[in-house]
Design a protein around this motif. Structure first.
Motif, mmCIF file in Angstrom:
data_model
loop_
_atom_site.group_PDB
_atom_site.id
_atom_site.type_symbol
_atom_site.label_atom_id
_atom_site.label_comp_id
_atom_site.label_asym_id
_atom_site.label_seq_id
_atom_site.Cartn_x
_atom_site.Cartn_y
_atom_site.Cartn_z
ATOM 1 N N MET A 261 0.832 -1.219 0.000
ATOM 2 C CA MET A 261 0.000 0.000 0.000
ATOM 3 C C MET A 261 0.861 1.262 0.000
ATOM 4 S SD MET A 261 -3.080 0.254 -0.556
ATOM 5 C CE MET A 261 -4.284 1.478 -0.118
ATOM 6 N N LYS A 262 1.872 1.258 0.906
ATOM 7 C CA LYS A 262 2.781 2.398 1.024
ATOM 8 C C LYS A 262 3.477 2.693 -0.302
ATOM 9 C CE LYS A 262 4.867 3.880 5.310
ATOM 10 N NZ LYS A 262 5.909 3.633 6.317
ATOM 11 N N ARG A 263 3.872 1.625 -0.980
ATOM 12 C CA ARG A 263 4.569 1.723 -2.250
ATOM 13 C C ARG A 263 3.667 2.343 -3.318
ATOM 14 N NH1 ARG A 263 9.024 -1.574 -4.984
ATOM 15 N NH2 ARG A 263 8.718 -0.741 -7.067
ATOM 16 N N THR A 264 2.386 1.958 -3.309
ATOM 17 C CA THR A 264 1.420 2.494 -4.281
ATOM 18 C C THR A 264 1.287 4.014 -4.103
ATOM 19 O OG1 THR A 264 0.224 0.448 -3.940
ATOM 20 C CG2 THR A 264 -0.887 2.154 -5.248
ATOM 21 N N TYR A 265 1.174 4.450 -2.845
ATOM 22 C CA TYR A 265 1.072 5.884 -2.556
ATOM 23 C C TYR A 265 2.297 6.629 -3.083
ATOM 24 C CZ TYR A 265 -3.132 5.844 0.328
ATOM 25 O OH TYR A 265 -4.419 5.761 0.743
ATOM 26 N N SER A 266 3.453 6.020 -2.820
ATOM 27 C CA SER A 266 4.731 6.614 -3.240
ATOM 28 C C SER A 266 4.775 6.794 -4.754
ATOM 29 C CB SER A 266 5.873 5.728 -2.735
ATOM 30 O OG SER A 266 7.082 6.205 -3.221
ATOM 31 N N VAL A 267 4.298 5.765 -5.483
ATOM 32 C CA VAL A 267 4.293 5.828 -6.950
ATOM 33 C C VAL A 267 3.351 6.938 -7.425
ATOM 34 C CG1 VAL A 267 3.582 4.582 -9.046
ATOM 35 C CG2 VAL A 267 4.972 3.430 -7.320
ATOM 36 N N ILE A 268 2.157 6.977 -6.799
ATOM 37 C CA ILE A 268 1.167 8.008 -7.176
ATOM 38 C C ILE A 268 1.734 9.406 -6.910
ATOM 39 C CG2 ILE A 268 -1.106 8.999 -6.576
ATOM 40 C CD1 ILE A 268 -2.054 6.097 -6.082
ATOM 41 N N LEU A 269 2.361 9.567 -5.752
ATOM 42 C CA LEU A 269 2.943 10.851 -5.366
ATOM 43 C C LEU A 269 4.013 11.291 -6.368
ATOM 44 C CD1 LEU A 269 2.548 12.802 -2.925
ATOM 45 C CD2 LEU A 269 4.626 11.836 -1.976
ATOM 46 N N THR A 270 4.887 10.350 -6.723
ATOM 47 C CA THR A 270 5.944 10.645 -7.697
ATOM 48 C C THR A 270 5.326 11.074 -9.026
ATOM 49 O OG1 THR A 270 7.258 8.926 -6.647
ATOM 50 C CG2 THR A 270 8.040 9.729 -8.783
ATOM 51 N N ILE B 72 5.731 14.726 -10.925
ATOM 52 C CA ILE B 72 6.216 14.847 -12.315
ATOM 53 C C ILE B 72 5.176 15.593 -13.168
ATOM 54 C CG2 ILE B 72 6.792 13.541 -14.414
ATOM 55 C CD1 ILE B 72 7.995 11.389 -12.507
ATOM 56 N N LEU B 73 3.907 15.235 -12.987
ATOM 57 C CA LEU B 73 2.827 15.873 -13.743
ATOM 58 C C LEU B 73 2.783 17.380 -13.471
ATOM 59 C CD1 LEU B 73 0.316 15.148 -15.583
ATOM 60 C CD2 LEU B 73 -1.042 15.287 -13.495
ATOM 61 N N LEU B 74 2.843 17.733 -12.174
ATOM 62 C CA LEU B 74 2.805 19.151 -11.794
ATOM 63 C C LEU B 74 4.012 19.904 -12.364
ATOM 64 C CD1 LEU B 74 1.481 18.998 -8.119
ATOM 65 C CD2 LEU B 74 0.415 20.181 -10.038
ATOM 66 N N SER B 75 5.175 19.249 -12.374
ATOM 67 C CA SER B 75 6.379 19.887 -12.922
ATOM 68 C C SER B 75 6.169 20.228 -14.390
ATOM 69 C CB SER B 75 7.583 18.944 -12.791
ATOM 70 O OG SER B 75 7.746 18.571 -11.455
ATOM 71 N N PHE B 76 5.600 19.253 -15.146
ATOM 72 C CA PHE B 76 5.363 19.482 -16.568
ATOM 73 C C PHE B 76 4.363 20.621 -16.781
ATOM 74 C CE2 PHE B 76 7.458 15.428 -17.447
ATOM 75 C CZ PHE B 76 8.126 15.752 -18.623
ATOM 76 N N ILE B 77 3.327 20.636 -15.946
ATOM 77 C CA ILE B 77 2.321 21.705 -16.064
ATOM 78 C C ILE B 77 2.978 23.065 -15.807
ATOM 79 C CG2 ILE B 77 0.232 22.707 -15.003
ATOM 80 C CD1 ILE B 77 -0.744 19.784 -14.580
ATOM 81 N N SER B 78 3.818 23.122 -14.749
ATOM 82 C CA SER B 78 4.502 24.376 -14.409
ATOM 83 C C SER B 78 5.390 24.839 -15.559
ATOM 84 C CB SER B 78 5.371 24.199 -13.167
ATOM 85 O OG SER B 78 4.604 23.649 -12.127
ATOM 86 N N ILE B 79 6.161 23.890 -16.115
ATOM 87 C CA ILE B 79 7.051 24.240 -17.235
ATOM 88 C C ILE B 79 6.204 24.765 -18.394
ATOM 89 C CG2 ILE B 79 8.610 23.279 -18.997
ATOM 90 C CD1 ILE B 79 9.582 21.331 -16.710
ATOM 91 N N GLY B 80 5.074 24.096 -18.650
ATOM 92 C CA GLY B 80 4.166 24.508 -19.730
ATOM 93 C C GLY B 80 3.683 25.928 -19.548
ATOM 94 N N ILE B 81 3.324 26.261 -18.295
ATOM 95 C CA ILE B 81 2.826 27.613 -18.002
ATOM 96 C C ILE B 81 3.924 28.648 -18.258
ATOM 97 C CG2 ILE B 81 2.081 29.158 -16.133
ATOM 98 C CD1 ILE B 81 0.551 26.668 -14.975
ATOM 99 N N VAL B 82 5.138 28.332 -17.769
ATOM 100 C CA VAL B 82 6.270 29.250 -17.939
ATOM 101 C C VAL B 82 6.554 29.479 -19.425
ATOM 102 C CG1 VAL B 82 8.757 29.513 -17.612
ATOM 103 C CG2 VAL B 82 7.321 28.778 -15.699
ATOM 104 N N VAL B 83 6.597 28.372 -20.204
ATOM 105 C CA VAL B 83 6.871 28.471 -21.640
ATOM 106 C C VAL B 83 5.789 29.307 -22.324
ATOM 107 C CG1 VAL B 83 6.995 27.169 -23.803
ATOM 108 C CG2 VAL B 83 8.230 26.353 -21.789
#
Lengths: 173, 173
Positions: free
Chosen positions: A1-10, A14-25
């Motif tokens: 269970m802990k591992r699943t949360y960790s994967v989702i969090l990661t 990553i998704l938020l980082s891409f969105i942020s980069i997209g906004i900046v660009v």
């Protein structure tokens, strides 16, 4: 269970980082470059004062700002020629009458921001200056193609004695 | 002998230090304060642009600059009232005709630099603004005594609706 949360969090990070980069660009590419490849100089509104003019032929008020190299040149009087790396910005507004001072005109609608960028080698064909202009509040690049600079340059030729620059730095104490 | 040299050297160093301090003090006190105690704000020529005006009643071109607090207020539209700590500078030149553009006026002789300093409490008697002006290239303080501010204030009263300020920040993209 802990591992699943960790994967989702990661995944979310990553998704938020891409969105942020997209906004900046998206924000950075908001203003298109001029047809000759010159990009709108960042932060030009924060540059320091060089001069100001008023024109009655097209009823505009203008303020001329410069980057650090240009301002240093202007203040020390070394402007024939202006040194390479000088950026001169001219901000132009339609003038309107002040509501409480009928003999005073003040900036109304923003007309355009135009630039002269000094690089004696790169822009040797147009007096050592790269020209660019962005129209209105939407900052639309001026000119159909790179040939627009001939229009700028030919208008500036009568100022060859002043390194092709109309602006005379305003004198201050 | 060595001791004598050492004493002379120490004496010379102290003397030079005093001379240096004297020069620095002399330079700093070059511009006298206004009769109401306001000192010429340091580095005002490096402040950022707020607006520009042209007056035909006295043929002057004016550029309005502001310190960081004032510029931030101007850009975000929070100028009624301007926040405490706002410094607004108006640089004024006699206008002259451009030698190659007869319909353009450009800054000629420097007339004065004038300031409005916002401190709602300190300057409550004059609309929350401290006024000061320095004349010409020699930056001579304006006003015979502290009462000169009444002249400034009374002229600004018609602009009470705009926090006593004639300047409307120029709109930029």
């Amino acid at each position: 269970m802990k591992r699943t949360y960790s994967v989702i969090l990661t995944f979310l990070i990553i998704l938020l980082s891409f969105i942020s980069i997209g906004i900046v660009v998206a924000q950075k590419s908001e203003v298109s470059q001029a047809p000759n490849g010159i990009k709108l100089p960042a932060g030009y509104k924060n540059w320091r004062l060089i001069s100001s003019t008023h024109r009655t032929d097209n009823n505009t008020l203008r303020v001329i700002l410069g980057n650090d190299i240009a301002v240093q040149a202007a203040r020390s009087g070394y402007t024939i020629p202006w040194p390479d790396g000088s950026f001169i910005a001219k901000l132009v507004w339609k003038d309107v009458t002040h509501e409480q001072w009928p003999d005073a005109t003040i900036p109304g609608t923003f007309v355009h921001a135009e630039f002269m960028i000094k690089d004696a080698k790169k822009y040797s064909v147009t007096g050592g200056w790269g020209f660019a202009r962005w129209l209105g509040m939407e900052q639309k690049p001026y000119g159909k193609d790179a040939g627009f600079v001939q229009e700028c340059y030919s208008c500036h030729v009568p100022m060859k004695h002043n390194d092709y620059v109309f602006t005379h730095p305003a004198i201050t104490p």
